[in-house]
Design an enzyme around this catalytic site. Structure first.
Site, PDB file in Angstrom:
ATOM      1  N   LYS A   1      -6.888   3.204  -3.445  1.00  9.38           N
ATOM      2  CA  LYS A   1      -7.346   3.148  -2.058  1.00  9.38           C
ATOM      3  C   LYS A   1      -7.630   4.558  -1.583  1.00  9.38           C
ATOM      4  O   LYS A   1      -6.885   5.486  -1.903  1.00  9.38           O
ATOM      5  CB  LYS A   1      -6.239   2.482  -1.224  1.00  9.38           C
ATOM      6  CG  LYS A   1      -6.441   2.485   0.274  1.00  9.38           C
ATOM      7  CD  LYS A   1      -5.362   1.638   0.967  1.00  9.38           C
ATOM      8  CE  LYS A   1      -5.335   1.868   2.460  1.00  9.38           C
ATOM      9  NZ  LYS A   1      -4.264   1.141   3.144  1.00  9.38           N
TER      10      LYS A   1
ATOM     11  N   ASP B   1       0.859  -1.185   0.000  1.00 12.25           N
ATOM     12  CA  ASP B   1       0.000   0.000   0.000  1.00 12.25           C
ATOM     13  C   ASP B   1       0.894   1.233   0.000  1.00 12.25           C
ATOM     14  O   ASP B   1       1.512   1.562   1.014  1.00 12.25           O
ATOM     15  CB  ASP B   1      -0.904   0.018   1.238  1.00 12.25           C
ATOM     16  CG  ASP B   1      -1.975  -1.065   1.204  1.00 12.25           C
ATOM     17  OD1 ASP B   1      -1.757  -2.093   0.541  1.00 12.25           O
ATOM     18  OD2 ASP B   1      -3.029  -0.880   1.847  1.00 12.25           O
TER      19      ASP B   1
ATOM     20  N   LYS C   1     -10.143   0.098  -2.647  1.00 12.79           N
ATOM     21  CA  LYS C   1     -10.128  -0.201  -1.207  1.00 12.79           C
ATOM     22  C   LYS C   1     -10.559   1.038  -0.440  1.00 12.79           C
ATOM     23  O   LYS C   1      -9.986   2.110  -0.614  1.00 12.79           O
ATOM     24  CB  LYS C   1      -8.717  -0.633  -0.781  1.00 12.79           C
ATOM     25  CG  LYS C   1      -8.571  -0.832   0.728  1.00 12.79           C
ATOM     26  CD  LYS C   1      -7.231  -1.464   1.097  1.00 12.79           C
ATOM     27  CE  LYS C   1      -6.997  -1.421   2.595  1.00 12.79           C
ATOM     28  NZ  LYS C   1      -5.674  -1.943   2.965  1.00 12.79           N
TER      29      LYS C   1
END
Lengths: 311, 291
Positions: free
Chosen positions: A211, A148, A247
């Site tokens: 995300k 991430d 996400k």
């Protein structure tokens, strides 16, 4: 409009493409999200949604005070979320800081649960590219299946799209086979137009997932922001045939909220995205609420937090 | 400009619930008509659902840590403050109790007096409970051994159906004075004094969530509270049907709730300590001495 292969050929073309994206109707997006969140999901549909939401969780601990013991406890919870009910599904991944990846990897061996690691000077992203690349390589070397990364919001907001693009591409290379999730930190991007541009920028640069947030900035994930990002992945899929995941992270604490997100996913990107490969929740306390709702459906009475493991 | 004899418009009230220190509508959106004892319209009240009860238990659990950790002395002060604020609304309570219970205001006043006095009486017990209920135990060994009472947790109270204020006070005060938090289901036919008591709670130093007041049917909400695993005790006072009370008691056995069975009570009598000690856990500590 240029074909998508051309738009990344120079910073000028990239800028022209991103600034040429149609603007987001703010009132429309918020109204649409509000409408979708009134859907009533009951009985068998609810049971399906709860189990799906559990399978989509990236069980997360990103605190300065994290210890190997805390990560081990979290991994045990990821493997068997409800010790009293073996039918409860496993979560998708455990998300930790890079130095704890090895611990998580060891604890999750043989379970099929991925280890995700934040990298690139998370959460601010304020560091040199060399350090960000090394951070990523360390995480992958320690066994992270998913990385991430955060984008450089300062560069994005000052219009240096080429710099952001190159950084994502460099991290993409450094991450190798690991799944790359690009954190836009929508709470700092201010407008939905910026969210749409950043989503496209990340997808063009090679993100597997986009995300919403680090969870360290308020507001974190919101339903309208997620809606805008889902529209972006849907449009990208229409243009290229590629599936990019989304996400939502931060601030999703109740099963009720999670179900609202699932409805939005289904109605915006489509049923293909109702899959842990393409939609994730970044959360920790959400899991217990999902488990409590699940137990309520199974037993017919309300359970209490005393009957579930700590998160 | 209204003429002199034009009647002022009635303000027809729709009361809300009191949960977690706020006044939400019922999650179900339902309300029901509350009439006075003679069948004349009084107000609309929210008709609480099982989900309101669930939310109230969450609010009560959240408030439990802070409330039970306060010093007994401070809890006594807060209960006394409730009595003070009620005293300021004495006329309102008297009128509401009179309307609800079909009494004259003159007959209702002593009931309000008694309710206020009961808060003061229980307020006094806050820092005396441990001395009376707790003990220092003689043991055959080098230990200082003592037992202290502690609050049991979240208490669900199905308030009496008849006595709208004094009865309610008599079941609520003993539950919260020792540090428990409460979810109250009011009298179905006579909820107005309880709603006003909620307004008193909101303005008298009682932390949000310590007292949660649901207007509605004990038969509808009771089973959900009785089977709720995060409720530690339940008072079945407001259940009139013995079969229903038995079913609730059976549901409450699932997590070994402390259950108080319904019984005929004269609310004007001195209450004694039985309700106060019903919602306590005794913690016994063995402390080595001479080492």
């Amino acid at each position: 409009m240029d074909s998508l292969a051309d738009v990344t050929s120079s910073e000028d073309r990239l800028r022209r493409f991103l600034l040429g994206l149609p603007g987001v109707d703010q009132v429309g997006a918020e109204a649409r999200a509000a409408t979708l969140s009134t859907r009533s999901i009951k009985t068998t549909a609810k049971a399906y949604a709860l189990d799906l939401a559990i399978q989509m969780i990236d069980l997360t601990t990103l605190e300065g005070q994290d210890t190997p013991g805390k990560v081990r406890a979290l991994c045990a919870k990821a493997r068997r979320p409800d010790p009293a009910d073996p039918t409860a599904p496993q979560v998708a991944a455990v998300c930790v800081y890079p130095d704890l990846v090895a611990t998580a990897k060891y604890e999750l061996r043989g379970s099929g649960i991925n280890v995700a690691s934040v990298a690139t000077a998370f959460p601010s992203g304020r560091s040199s590219l060399a350090i960000k690349v090394q951070d990523t390589k360390d995480a992958v070397a320690a066994g992270a299946d998913e990385v991430d990364m955060v984008i450089d919001r300062g560069a994005f907001l000052s219009g240096r799209y080429g710099l952001v693009f190159d950084e994502i591409a460099a991290i993409r290379d450094a991450a190798g086979d690991a799944h790359l999730k690009v954190i836009l930190e929508t709470g700092e991007l201010v407008t939905y137009d910026n969210v749409r541009r950043a989503s496209w920028l990340a997808m063009l640069a090679g993100a597997d997932f986009i995300k919403t947030s680090t969870g360290k900035v308020s507001p974190a994930a919101t339903l309208p922001v997620t809606l805008v990002m889902l529209e972006a992945v849907r449009d990208y899929h229409e243009a290229t045939g590629l599936h990019i995941g989304v996400k939502s992270a931060g601030g999703i604490r109740t099963a009720k909220d999670a179900i609202k997100y699932l409805v939005t996913v289904n109605e915006t990107a489509g049923p293909d995205w109702l899959d842990p490969e393409l939609f994730r929740f970044g959360a920790s306390s959400l899991l217990n609420d999902l488990l409590m709702q699940r137990t309520k459906l199974a037993t017919g009475h309300y359970p209490g937090p005393d009957y579930f493991t700590l998160d | 400009m209204p003429t002199k004899d034009s009647a002022r418009l009635d303000i027809r009230k729709t009361y809300k619930l009191y949960v977690g220190g706020a006044f939400p509508r019922s999650e179900s959106g339902r309300s029901y008509v509350v009439n006075d004892a003679k069948g004349k319209f009084l107000a609309n009240a929210s008709l609480a659902s099982r989900k309101d009860a669930r939310d109230a238990v969450v609010a009560a659990r959240k408030a439990f840590g802070g409330w039970s950790a306060r010093t007994a002395y401070n809890r006594g002060q807060v209960l006394y403050r409730i009595a003070e604020v009620m005293e300021g609304r004495h006329d309102q309570f008297s009128a509401e109790v009179a309307a609800a219970e079909g009494l004259s205001v003159a007959k209702a006043r002593p009931l309000v007096d008694a309710a206020i006095d009961r808060w003061v009486w229980y307020a006094g017990w806050a820092d005396k409970l441990a001395q009376v209920v707790g003990s220092s135990n003689p043991v055959a060994g080098p230990y200082f051994d003592f037992s202290v009472p502690e609050a049991t947790g979240v208490v669900a109270l199905l308030a009496p159906q008849d006595s709208s204020l004094l009865g309610l006070t008599s079941v609520l005060a003993p539950a919260i004075v020792s540090g428990n938090t409460a979810v109250v289901v009011t009298s179905f036919e006579r909820p107005i004094p309880a709603i006003t008591l909620g307004e008193v709670m909101a303005t008298s130093d009682v932390p949000g969530g310590v007292v949660n007041i649901l207007t509605g049917s004990a038969s509808e909400i009771g089973p959900w509270l009785a089977s709720h695993l995060d409720v530690n005790a339940i008072d079945l006072c407001g259940v009139e049907d013995p079969d229903e009370a038995r079913d609730l008691e059976a549901a409450a056995a699932e997590n070994l709730k402390r259950v108080r069975r319904p019984a005929a009570e004269d609310w004007l009598e001195s209450p004694g300590l039985s309700r106060l000690t019903q919602y306590l856990e005794l913690k016994t500590v063995w402390h080595p001495i001479g080492v």
